[in-house]
Write a protein that holds these residues in place. Structure first.
Motif, PDB file in Angstrom:
ATOM      1  N   ALA A 134     -47.120  25.380   2.945  1.00 31.02           N
ATOM      2  CA  ALA A 134     -47.250  24.702   1.658  1.00 31.02           C
ATOM      3  C   ALA A 134     -47.732  23.275   1.863  1.00 31.02           C
ATOM      4  O   ALA A 134     -48.603  22.791   1.128  1.00 31.02           O
ATOM      5  CB  ALA A 134     -45.918  24.715   0.910  1.00 31.02           C
ATOM      6  N   ALA A 135     -47.197  22.591   2.871  1.00 29.75           N
ATOM      7  CA  ALA A 135     -47.634  21.219   3.138  1.00 29.75           C
ATOM      8  C   ALA A 135     -49.117  21.194   3.493  1.00 29.75           C
ATOM      9  O   ALA A 135     -49.881  20.365   2.994  1.00 29.75           O
ATOM     10  CB  ALA A 135     -46.806  20.597   4.257  1.00 29.75           C
ATOM     11  N   SER A 136     -49.546  22.143   4.338  1.00 24.59           N
ATOM     12  CA  SER A 136     -50.965  22.211   4.678  1.00 24.59           C
ATOM     13  C   SER A 136     -51.802  22.519   3.449  1.00 24.59           C
ATOM     14  O   SER A 136     -52.852  21.919   3.234  1.00 24.59           O
ATOM     15  CB  SER A 136     -51.214  23.293   5.730  1.00 24.59           C
ATOM     16  N   PHE A 138     -51.368  21.778   0.452  1.00 28.43           N
ATOM     17  CA  PHE A 138     -51.507  20.657  -0.479  1.00 28.43           C
ATOM     18  C   PHE A 138     -52.260  19.487   0.144  1.00 28.43           C
ATOM     19  O   PHE A 138     -52.304  18.399  -0.425  1.00 28.43           O
ATOM     20  CB  PHE A 138     -50.133  20.200  -0.979  1.00 28.43           C
TER      21      PHE A 138
ATOM     22  N   LEU B  67     -56.679  28.338   3.908  1.00 26.89           N
ATOM     23  CA  LEU B  67     -55.520  28.684   4.736  1.00 26.89           C
ATOM     24  C   LEU B  67     -55.940  29.782   5.701  1.00 26.89           C
ATOM     25  O   LEU B  67     -55.405  29.910   6.791  1.00 26.89           O
ATOM     26  CB  LEU B  67     -54.342  29.151   3.879  1.00 26.89           C
ATOM     27  N   ARG B 104     -58.213  20.488  -0.551  1.00 26.29           N
ATOM     28  CA  ARG B 104     -56.884  21.007  -0.849  1.00 26.29           C
ATOM     29  C   ARG B 104     -56.147  20.178  -1.889  1.00 26.29           C
ATOM     30  O   ARG B 104     -55.176  20.645  -2.482  1.00 26.29           O
ATOM     31  CB  ARG B 104     -56.074  21.116   0.444  1.00 26.29           C
ATOM     32  N   THR B 108     -54.950  23.927  -5.622  1.00 30.05           N
ATOM     33  CA  THR B 108     -53.557  24.051  -5.194  1.00 30.05           C
ATOM     34  C   THR B 108     -53.067  25.479  -5.382  1.00 30.05           C
ATOM     35  O   THR B 108     -53.659  26.269  -6.115  1.00 30.05           O
ATOM     36  CB  THR B 108     -52.642  23.069  -5.930  1.00 30.05           C
ATOM     37  N   PHE B 111     -47.221  30.191  -4.211  1.00 32.00           N
ATOM     38  CA  PHE B 111     -47.011  31.235  -3.213  1.00 32.00           C
ATOM     39  C   PHE B 111     -46.057  32.314  -3.709  1.00 32.00           C
ATOM     40  O   PHE B 111     -45.205  32.071  -4.558  1.00 32.00           O
ATOM     41  CB  PHE B 111     -46.418  30.629  -1.941  1.00 32.00           C
ATOM     42  N   ASN B 115     -42.002  28.785  -1.481  1.00 37.09           N
ATOM     43  CA  ASN B 115     -42.218  27.783  -0.433  1.00 37.09           C
ATOM     44  C   ASN B 115     -41.941  26.364  -0.885  1.00 37.09           C
ATOM     45  O   ASN B 115     -42.660  25.434  -0.523  1.00 37.09           O
ATOM     46  CB  ASN B 115     -43.651  27.870   0.125  1.00 37.09           C
ATOM     47  N   TRP B 117     -39.833  22.883  -0.734  1.00 41.26           N
ATOM     48  CA  TRP B 117     -39.228  22.183   0.399  1.00 41.26           C
ATOM     49  C   TRP B 117     -37.748  21.968   0.100  1.00 41.26           C
ATOM     50  O   TRP B 117     -37.389  21.253  -0.850  1.00 41.26           O
ATOM     51  CB  TRP B 117     -39.955  20.874   0.646  1.00 41.26           C
ATOM     52  N   ALA B 129     -46.647  15.724  -3.051  1.00 41.53           N
ATOM     53  CA  ALA B 129     -48.086  15.766  -2.743  1.00 41.53           C
ATOM     54  C   ALA B 129     -48.876  14.696  -3.513  1.00 41.53           C
ATOM     55  O   ALA B 129     -49.738  14.036  -2.926  1.00 41.53           O
ATOM     56  CB  ALA B 129     -48.643  17.162  -3.006  1.00 41.53           C
ATOM     57  N   VAL B 133     -50.649  12.663  -0.769  1.00 42.31           N
ATOM     58  CA  VAL B 133     -52.042  13.088  -0.625  1.00 42.31           C
ATOM     59  C   VAL B 133     -52.955  12.304  -1.565  1.00 42.31           C
ATOM     60  O   VAL B 133     -53.996  11.819  -1.168  1.00 42.31           O
ATOM     61  CB  VAL B 133     -52.170  14.607  -0.867  1.00 42.31           C
ATOM     62  N   ARG B 177     -45.375  21.966  -9.277  1.00 43.88           N
ATOM     63  CA  ARG B 177     -45.837  21.259  -8.087  1.00 43.88           C
ATOM     64  C   ARG B 177     -47.351  21.398  -7.937  1.00 43.88           C
ATOM     65  O   ARG B 177     -48.052  20.436  -7.601  1.00 43.88           O
ATOM     66  CB  ARG B 177     -45.128  21.821  -6.851  1.00 43.88           C
ATOM     67  N   MET B 181     -50.845  18.059  -9.090  1.00 44.58           N
ATOM     68  CA  MET B 181     -52.020  17.547  -8.379  1.00 44.58           C
ATOM     69  C   MET B 181     -53.226  17.511  -9.311  1.00 44.58           C
ATOM     70  O   MET B 181     -54.304  17.078  -8.902  1.00 44.58           O
ATOM     71  CB  MET B 181     -52.325  18.415  -7.163  1.00 44.58           C
TER      72      MET B 181
END
Lengths: 235, 265
Positions: A134-136, A138, B67, B104, B108, B111, B115, B117, B129, B133, B177, B181
């Motif tokens: 998930a971190a990758s 984003f 990915l 990325r 976005t 999943f 996933n 955190w 993010a 980011v 989430r 973004m």
């Protein structure tokens, strides 16, 4: 002298406290450096680059396979000789006291780092892959991913092992006495030998070590509660 | 060539597709998972990828934010042609890391397993993010985060940790989430497959609302009825090929397509 002026704890309180303080200083510094070495080691072991993996494997395998007492003696004599040579070369010979402390810290940190490497490697591998993905996904940079996701994600897994290593480290500082450095254990040995009150001083040492480990265990318990703040406690 | 292509995209940004994939091929070892997939996702539309397990649909979706790195083919996403490093045979061997991070931030993903955190609160997950980011301030990110948590109906749980939420709630946070973004393209990888049956509808409801807003979305799903309802375009994948594609009406009325989908539908 034998019966007239028995030396008691009071006479030795100052040096013993000094020794205890030195022990704490050695332990804290060695632990901090060991943490860093462990992170580097774990990073290297999980690296896709084979030479780096190999280097980390040699480090953690070799150090963990040899008795620490032997490592301390080996690194002390080799390290001291190398440093003496270097200081002599620079015309700065004579910084003996600093050398002893630095060696103690250096050796213990080197050993800690090897064990920490394995603790961190396991803890990082235990992070569910999806969280890292998930971190990758984003667009996190490597650094952001490491310090915002990997580090807090692995700490709950790593802390029990880290706390173990800290306790072992405090006790391992006693090994430093073999190189004649004035930490707690060395001071206690001197006090016991000079006063012949062996039981008294060794018992006192035991109490001091116990105080150090108990208070740090309490600290680790709080730390673990904090890093597990997002996890439900078992009902 | 990339700059002229980018320019062309920008000057037609209202009509340029969010995704143009051309002849994508992907192997996992000996197994060829994608066998030359070409796909366009027009801006402001919803495309659903359907198909049996192992048909390559998740792999295709995961190529859209890289990915998974395709082995061959061309990809243009959100106005940018992806710059692949290629060997002399034309096989893709590398990516431009900078471009990847930029991409990325604009594409976005939600999943199957959420996933989230676990060490961050609901709000913490949503603002992470945008702060790390997109480099927004905590204040800006929090305003955004609160807005999108409101949007998915999770604003009242902003201070909870994910482990204390139901699967449906976690997935709605994961959608917030992804929304925070403010992406050009939203990817959904089987967003309801890990949910208890009674939790599926709350998540589908949120996704339906996003489709109605005209967001550009690419969805992998097993929910055939849902896909038929919300999609502008259906893509039926079979063993790494596009077996059928078109509007839901076309696909569901075409006898050949129906035959393909018979076991699944």
């Amino acid at each position: 002298m034998t019966s007239m002026t028995p030396e008691g704890l009071i006479d030795w309180a100052g040096p013993i406290l000094n020794g205890a303080l030195t022990t704490v200083q050695i332990a804290v510094l060695a632990y901090a450096i060991g943490l860093l070495l462990g992170l580097l080691g774990a990073g290297a072991k999980l690296s896709p680059w084979a030479p780096l993996r190999g280097l980390a494997t040699v480090y953690s395998t070799l150090v963990r396979a040899v008795p620490e007492l032997l490592l301390i003696l080996l690194l002390y004599y080799a390290g001291a000789q190398a440093l003496d040579a270097l200081l002599g070369y620079l015309g700065m010979a004579g910084a003996v006291q600093i050398t002893g402390f630095a060696t103690a810290v250096g050796v213990l940190a080197f050993v800690q780092g090897a064990y920490m490497t394995e603790v961190f490697r396991g803890a990082i591998m235990a992070i569910p892959r999806g969280q890292l993905e998930a971190a990758s996904a984003f667009g996190f940079s490597r650094w952001a991913r490491f310090h915002r996701i990997v580090l807090p994600g692995m700490l709950p897994n790593a802390l029990p092992g880290m706390s173990n290593l800290w306790l072992i480290l405090i006790k391992d500082t006693a090994l430093i006495s073999v190189i004649g450095f004035n930490e707690l254990f060395f001071t206690i040995q001197q006090a016991a030998a000079s006063s012949r009150a062996y039981f008294l001083f060794y018992a006192a040492a035991g109490v001091i070590y116990l105080l150090m480990t108990l208070s740090s265990t309490a600290l680790f318990t709080r730390l673990e509660r904090y890093v597990r703040r997002g996890q439900p406690t078992e009902a | 060539m990339t700059s002229s292509l980018q320019h062309a995209f920008r000057s037609h940004s209202s009509t340029a597709p969010a995704v143009v994939a051309t002849q994508l091929i992907k192997h996992f070892g000996e197994l060829e998972v994608l066998k030359g997939i070409s796909l366009e996702v027009p801006e402001g539309t919803v495309t659903s990828i359907i198909g049996a397990s192992g048909s390559g649909k998740s792999t295709l979706l995961r190529c859209m934010n890289l990915l998974e790195r395709p082995d061959r083919g061309e990809l243009a996403i959100a106005d940018e042609a992806i710059r692949f490093d290629r060997n002399p045979q034309g096989d893709i061997i590398g990516l431009d890391r900078r471009q990847l991070q930029r991409l990325r931030a604009k594409v976005t993903m939600v999943f199957q397993q959420f996933n989230l955190w676990p060490h961050l609160t609901v709000l913490g997950n949503v603002i992470e993010a945008p702060m790390r980011v997109k480099k927004l301030s905590r204040k800006q990110a929090t305003a955004l985060g609160e807005h999108y948590l409101e949007r998915v109906g999770m604003a009242d749980r902003r201070d909870a940790y994910p482990a204390f939420l139901s699967g449906g709630q976690q997935q709605r946070v994961a959608i917030a989430r992804a929304l925070a973004m403010e992406p050009r393209l939203l990817l959904f990888d089987e967003p309801t497959s890990a949910l208890d049956p009674e939790r599926v509808n709350e998540v589908l409801g949120v996704i339906r609302g996003l489709a109605d807003e005209g967001r550009t979305m690419l969805l992998v799903t097993h929910e055939m009825h849902f896909a038929r309802e919300v999609s502008d375009q259906l893509v039926y994948l079979d063993q790494g090929h596009i077996a059928c594609s078109g509007t839901p009406k076309d696909v569901f009325e075409d006898p050949r397509c129906r035959q393909f989908m018979a076991p699944a539908a």
